[in-house]
Design a protein around this motif. Structure first.
Motif, short mmCIF file in Angstrom:
data_model
loop_
_atom_site.label_atom_id
_atom_site.label_comp_id
_atom_site.label_asym_id
_atom_site.label_seq_id
_atom_site.Cartn_x
_atom_site.Cartn_y
_atom_site.Cartn_z
N UNK A 9 0.82 -1.21 0.00
CA UNK A 9 0.00 0.00 0.00
C UNK A 9 0.86 1.27 0.00
N UNK A 10 1.82 1.43 0.92
CA UNK A 10 2.64 2.64 0.86
C UNK A 10 3.52 2.71 -0.37
N UNK A 11 3.90 1.56 -0.93
CA UNK A 11 4.73 1.57 -2.14
C UNK A 11 3.98 2.14 -3.33
N UNK A 12 2.66 2.08 -3.29
CA UNK A 12 1.88 2.49 -4.46
C UNK A 12 2.13 3.94 -4.87
N UNK A 13 2.43 4.82 -3.92
CA UNK A 13 2.70 6.20 -4.32
C UNK A 13 3.94 6.28 -5.21
N UNK A 14 4.87 5.33 -5.05
CA UNK A 14 6.09 5.31 -5.85
C UNK A 14 5.90 4.52 -7.14
N UNK A 15 5.08 3.49 -7.11
CA UNK A 15 4.88 2.66 -8.29
C UNK A 15 3.74 3.14 -9.17
N UNK A 16 2.78 3.85 -8.56
CA UNK A 16 1.58 4.31 -9.27
C UNK A 16 1.29 5.75 -8.85
N UNK A 17 2.02 6.70 -9.40
CA UNK A 17 1.94 8.07 -8.89
C UNK A 17 0.90 8.95 -9.56
N UNK A 18 0.12 8.40 -10.51
CA UNK A 18 -0.85 9.24 -11.21
C UNK A 18 -2.28 8.86 -10.83
N UNK A 19 -3.16 9.81 -10.95
CA UNK A 19 -4.58 9.58 -10.65
C UNK A 19 -5.14 8.51 -11.58
N UNK A 20 -4.76 8.55 -12.84
CA UNK A 20 -5.27 7.59 -13.81
C UNK A 20 -4.78 6.18 -13.53
N UNK A 21 -3.60 6.05 -12.96
CA UNK A 21 -3.03 4.73 -12.72
C UNK A 21 -3.87 3.85 -11.83
N UNK A 22 -4.64 4.44 -10.93
CA UNK A 22 -5.47 3.64 -10.01
C UNK A 22 -6.70 3.06 -10.70
N UNK A 23 -6.98 3.51 -11.91
CA UNK A 23 -8.08 2.92 -12.67
C UNK A 23 -7.69 1.54 -13.22
N UNK A 24 -6.41 1.17 -13.10
CA UNK A 24 -5.99 -0.18 -13.46
C UNK A 24 -6.42 -1.20 -12.42
N UNK A 25 -6.54 -0.78 -11.18
CA UNK A 25 -6.78 -1.71 -10.08
C UNK A 25 -8.26 -2.06 -10.02
N UNK A 26 -8.65 -2.99 -10.88
CA UNK A 26 -10.05 -3.42 -10.96
C UNK A 26 -10.10 -4.95 -10.87
N UNK A 27 -11.17 -5.49 -10.29
CA UNK A 27 -11.29 -6.95 -10.23
C UNK A 27 -11.30 -7.57 -11.63
N UNK A 28 -10.58 -8.68 -11.77
CA UNK A 28 -10.56 -9.47 -13.01
C UNK A 28 -10.13 -8.63 -14.21
N UNK A 29 -9.14 -7.76 -14.02
CA UNK A 29 -8.74 -6.84 -15.09
C UNK A 29 -7.35 -7.13 -15.64
N UNK A 30 -6.78 -8.29 -15.33
CA UNK A 30 -5.41 -8.62 -15.72
C UNK A 30 -4.42 -7.58 -15.19
N UNK A 31 -4.80 -6.93 -14.12
CA UNK A 31 -3.93 -6.04 -13.36
C UNK A 31 -4.21 -6.35 -11.90
N UNK A 32 -3.29 -6.05 -11.00
CA UNK A 32 -3.53 -6.41 -9.60
C UNK A 32 -4.64 -5.58 -8.99
N UNK A 33 -5.33 -6.21 -8.05
CA UNK A 33 -6.38 -5.54 -7.28
C UNK A 33 -6.10 -5.68 -5.79
N UNK A 34 -5.36 -6.74 -5.43
CA UNK A 34 -5.03 -7.02 -4.04
C UNK A 34 -3.53 -7.32 -3.92
N UNK A 35 -3.01 -7.18 -2.72
CA UNK A 35 -1.61 -7.50 -2.45
C UNK A 35 -1.49 -9.01 -2.27
N UNK A 36 -1.28 -9.70 -3.38
CA UNK A 36 -1.23 -11.16 -3.39
C UNK A 36 -0.03 -11.63 -4.21
N UNK A 37 0.27 -12.93 -4.06
CA UNK A 37 1.28 -13.51 -4.93
C UNK A 37 0.79 -14.88 -5.41
N UNK A 38 1.34 -15.29 -6.53
CA UNK A 38 0.92 -16.55 -7.12
C UNK A 38 2.04 -17.06 -8.02
#
Length: 485
Positions: free
Chosen positions: A331-360
């Motif tokens: 969560x705190x890393x996100x300001x460094x990895x995703x610093x734009x307002x638009x970037x958070x629109x990637x974080x959607x369920x089932x969007x081939x982008x992460x939505x939760x802090x998980x690993x697989x």
């Protein structure tokens, strides 16, 4: 040189025989190739290159003495507005060199010197920022990244990182496209049209539509010393991905800032517009991301520190701790990895982008994807969280800092997941820039590693951007409410 006065390079403690030898080689290259100009560049807090173009012989002097540039460039948000009071003492940040937009000094790093293949007679070099007494400017993000890399080295490790970034490539055109609606206007008033219609992921025919430019891009980047590993067609209209072979932490960040600037410049010179904005405002656009592959190398043996020969295990203890640190500090890393307002629109369920802090393992819906595992020497972690517009130095710094915190704590990660979008898989990532600012500001890990001064400085810059957005009436609001009410 005036008696008793030391050049900046000596005051800064970087005047080594190896550095002087490289500068001599650069001087010979400038003469042999008839270069007339050398661009001195540094990355600002947003990862945007700023600098000056100097006459070639004067640029050689700058390798010893530096070149002055206004410190106000460190105080601007993405709207180019000064966030901190330029005329106040210390610029409002208790740093005397900020007072009155005073100069800082750009000192070229000769190891980064290139000749730009698209600009006649032009060399290019990355710079570090220093104060008048040779002190490191602690707000300069390249210095922040170098210090994070040094902290890892103290623990006996080096990071190997792989760059994999997506962008959109449009044609500059006054004619509307027919396939997906009218093209938007760029901020400078340009009308944009699609270069390929998308919807066929990795499609060869789609690739062929943009092959002339991509081949030009490949040739220019190779001449620049950045040969792409692959150029690929992504799913979205006009979307492209470029990948590179792995390198060191700071080297990868250096390559990324040069890459983005090079792509935009080469495109513009050929009637195209390249953007690393996460989701451009075309209808049916897909979001762009930056996936950062990473592993640690044992400095003494040169071996991949993530591998293990132990049966049934995917990662060594160091690898597990590093992965756990990335998750715990997501969560705190996100300001460094995703610093734009638009970037958070990637974080959607089932969007081939992460939505939760998980690993697989081999699941592209997770934030962290383990590639390889066990004794495979190519074992690495792919972090899929990043925004293509992230400052590369801060993105890499986030990985170094979070991973090292996990190693220091001997942290263990939760179990891998096969359902990365389900609630039980892990905590949700921040859903807006404001949430990321709050998480970063409150992070003891980042405050201890980067210092209160830098954390507060970066949070203040991004808070100004977020506040301006909250005060803005958007197109969505116009469409939703103007006629209804």
């Amino acid at each position: 040189m005036t008696a008793g006065f030391e050049p900046l390079a000596r005051r800064a403690g970087v005047d080594t025989p190896e550095r002087r030898a490289r500068i001599a080689e650069i001087a010979e290259e400038i003469t042999a190739r008839g270069l007339t100009t050398v661009r001195l560049a540094f990355a600002d807090v947003h990862g945007i290159l700023r600098g000056k173009a100097l006459r070639a012989d004067l640029a050689l002097d700058a390798f010893a003495d530096g070149a002055g540039i206004t410190s106000a460039l460190l105080m601007k948000d993405t709207g180019q507005l000064n966030v901190y009071p330029v005329w106040a003492e210390g610029g409002g940040l208790d740093r005397p060199w900020l007072t009155g937009a005073g100069d800082v000094l750009m000192l070229p790093d000769p190891s980064t010197f290139r000749v730009l293949p698209w600009a006649d007679g032009t060399g290019w070099v990355l710079c570090d920022l220093f104060g008048p007494d040779g002190e490191t400017i602690d707000l300069a993000t390249r210095s922040v990244c170098r210090e994070a890399e040094r902290r890892l080295a103290v623990e006996g490790y080096e990071m190997t990182a792989g760059l994999e970034v997506e962008f959109h490539l449009y044609r500059i055109d006054d004619v509307d496209t027919a396939t997906t609606g009218p093209p938007p206007a760029a901020s400078d008033g340009l009308r944009l049209a699609h270069t390929h219609p998308g919807r066929v992921y990795l499609g060869e025919q789609r690739f062929d539509l943009v092959e002339p430019f991509l081949e030009l891009l490949r040739n220019n980047l190779t001449t620049l010393g950045l040969p792409p590993r692959s150029l690929e067609i992504e799913l979205g209209p006009s979307q492209v991905e470029v990948t590179f072979s792995p390198g060191g932490a700071l080297q990868t960040a250096d390559d990324a800032v040069l890459l983005r600037s090079a792509i935009k410049q080469i495109a513009r010179r050929h009637g195209l517009h390249a953007t690393f904005m996460s989701r451009p405002p075309f209808p049916a656009s897909f979001t762009s991301g930056w996936h950062l592959h990473q592993s640690l190398v044992d400095s003494s043996s040169g071996a991949n520190a993530f591998t293990t020969d132990e049966p049934g295990r995917l990662l060594s203890d160091v690898g597990r701790h590093h992965l756990a640190g990335l998750l715990a500090n997501a969560a705190p890393s996100c300001l460094l990895t995703t610093p734009t307002i638009t970037g958070y629109k990637r974080y959607q369920p089932a969007a081939l982008a992460p939505f939760r802090a998980t690993w697989a393992r081999q699941n592209r819906g997770a934030m962290l994807r383990l590639v390889g595992g066990g004794a495979d020497p190519a074992t690495r972690i792919e972090n899929r969280v990043g925004d293509s517009a992230a400052n590369p130095y801060l993105y890499v710094t986030a990985q170094l800092t979070a991973g090292l915190a996990g190693i220091a704590d001997k942290a263990d990660p939760p179990a891998a997941t096969d359902t990365p979008y389900e609630a039980e898989a892990g905590p949700a990532l921040p859903t807006a820039l404001g949430d990321a600012i709050t998480a970063f500001s409150g992070s003891e890990v980042f405050r201890e590693a980067l210092g209160d001064g830098f954390v507060d400085y970066l949070a203040g810059i991004k808070q100004a951007e977020w506040d301006r957005f909250l005060r803005t009436v958007t197109d969505w609001e116009h469409t939703e409410y103007l006629e209804l009410f």
